[in-house]
Design an enzyme around this catalytic site. Structure first.
Site, mmCIF file in Angstrom:
data_model
loop_
_atom_site.group_PDB
_atom_site.id
_atom_site.type_symbol
_atom_site.label_atom_id
_atom_site.label_comp_id
_atom_site.label_asym_id
_atom_site.label_seq_id
_atom_site.Cartn_x
_atom_site.Cartn_y
_atom_site.Cartn_z
ATOM 1 N N CYS A 275 14.131 48.304 0.133
ATOM 2 C CA CYS A 275 15.029 48.814 -0.898
ATOM 3 C C CYS A 275 14.455 50.022 -1.634
ATOM 4 O O CYS A 275 15.199 50.928 -2.041
ATOM 5 C CB CYS A 275 15.383 47.706 -1.887
ATOM 6 S SG CYS A 275 13.951 46.929 -2.697
ATOM 7 N N HIS B 191 22.541 49.523 -3.448
ATOM 8 C CA HIS B 191 21.176 49.119 -3.095
ATOM 9 C C HIS B 191 21.135 48.546 -1.685
ATOM 10 O O HIS B 191 22.163 48.158 -1.119
ATOM 11 C CB HIS B 191 20.617 48.118 -4.114
ATOM 12 C CG HIS B 191 21.516 46.963 -4.415
ATOM 13 N ND1 HIS B 191 21.171 45.652 -4.152
ATOM 14 C CD2 HIS B 191 22.760 46.895 -4.978
ATOM 15 C CE1 HIS B 191 22.150 44.843 -4.540
ATOM 16 N NE2 HIS B 191 23.122 45.576 -5.036
ATOM 17 N N HIS C 52 13.154 44.921 -6.974
ATOM 18 C CA HIS C 52 14.312 45.364 -6.203
ATOM 19 C C HIS C 52 14.803 46.691 -6.767
ATOM 20 O O HIS C 52 14.927 46.851 -7.982
ATOM 21 C CB HIS C 52 15.424 44.317 -6.262
ATOM 22 C CG HIS C 52 16.564 44.615 -5.347
ATOM 23 N ND1 HIS C 52 16.377 45.068 -4.062
ATOM 24 C CD2 HIS C 52 17.914 44.533 -5.518
ATOM 25 C CE1 HIS C 52 17.554 45.254 -3.489
ATOM 26 N NE2 HIS C 52 18.499 44.941 -4.344
#
Length: 264
Positions: free
Chosen positions: A152, A42, A30
């Site tokens: 992401c 994010h 991530h």
């Protein structure tokens, strides 16, 4: 940056850094933009998502927030549903290790990092520009989440470089997405060697070569199907399809030997 790891300490972070942490048994990572004051912006799956229709939709849960018995006072859920959120560093890491994504690396170092999604040949913009993009997208969103075209890592790379892939039929900027696709592709393309040789080492070498070539060619710093666009124009241009009509021009903002399409 080390050859084997991009692991960093919290004390070394500065606003504008692109950071990441591995999820799901190191299958996927991530990514986000550190903006200082122990906060990270994010892109998550909170908003509408385009799935792959495969088992990857179950495995690649990198954006799922960590559940906790206690409510974090910093990470109060946003009322917006576009998926761009701000979290404290602890919640972003979700118990994982902190790594920093590196920009403007050499081709040799890029290929030495066999795992995609850790570095790029592309050059980052100034830190204040990066933070501005992240803050703007926090308020305005970043399109629809798609694990291969708009995830992401794509979000963080856009914040760092301002680059967007023009052709929506192709894969996005994400290096880890390229790695996931490149492995099976290398195996398929090396299979015909079995018709002329049974040398396992030769087939393996070919598979590795195909994999490395695919990663190198698909890196955002080498692609020609990208556009650099100001964050204030991003949402409108994507909605109207204006990215498709911009003419390619040579730019020095990317890694050597790469070409960039710039907005008019």
């Amino acid at each position: 940056m080390g050859l084997l790891s991009n692991r960093v300490t919290r004390e070394s972070l500065k606003a504008g850094d692109h950071i990441y942490s591995w999820r799901t048994a190191y299958i996927y990572a991530h990514h986000g933009i550190y903006i200082g004051d122990d906060k990270v912006i994010h892109f998550t799956r909170r908003g509408q998502e385009v799935g792959t229709g495969t088992v990857l939709d179950v495995l690649l849960l990198s954006s799922a927030p960590a559940r906790s018995q206690e409510i974090c006072p910093i990470c109060i859920p946003s009322q917006e549903d576009h998926g761009v959120v701000v979290s404290c560093l602890n919640c972003f890491l979700a118990g994982g290790v902190l790594y920093r994504f590196e920009y403007a690396v050499s081709p040799a170092l890029f290929l030495a990092k066999a795992r995609g999604g850790t570095c790029t040949l592309a050059v980052s913009d100034e830190d204040d520009v990066v933070v501005h993009r992240a803050l703007y997208l926090l308020e305005n969103g970043f399109r629809c989440y798609n694990v291969f075209k708009n995830n992401c890592e794509d979000f963080a790379i856009y914040c760092k470089t301002g680059l967007v892939v023009v052709d929506e039929r192709t894969i996005g900027q994400s290096g880890q997405a390229v790695s996931i696709i490149g492995g099976p592709l290398a195996a398929v393309l090396s299979t015909p060697l079995r018709l002329v040789t049974t040398n396992v080492y030769g087939m393996a070498a070919t598979a590795v070569g195909v994999y490395c070539a695919s990663r190198y060619a698909a890196d955002i710093g080498m692609r020609r199907d990208v556009v650099k666009i100001q964050v204030e124009e991003l949402t409108g241009r994507l909605a109207t399809g204006l990215l498709q009509v911009i003419e390619p021009q040579v730019s020095m903002n990317l890694a050597p030997q790469s070409t960039q399409i710039v907005s008019q």
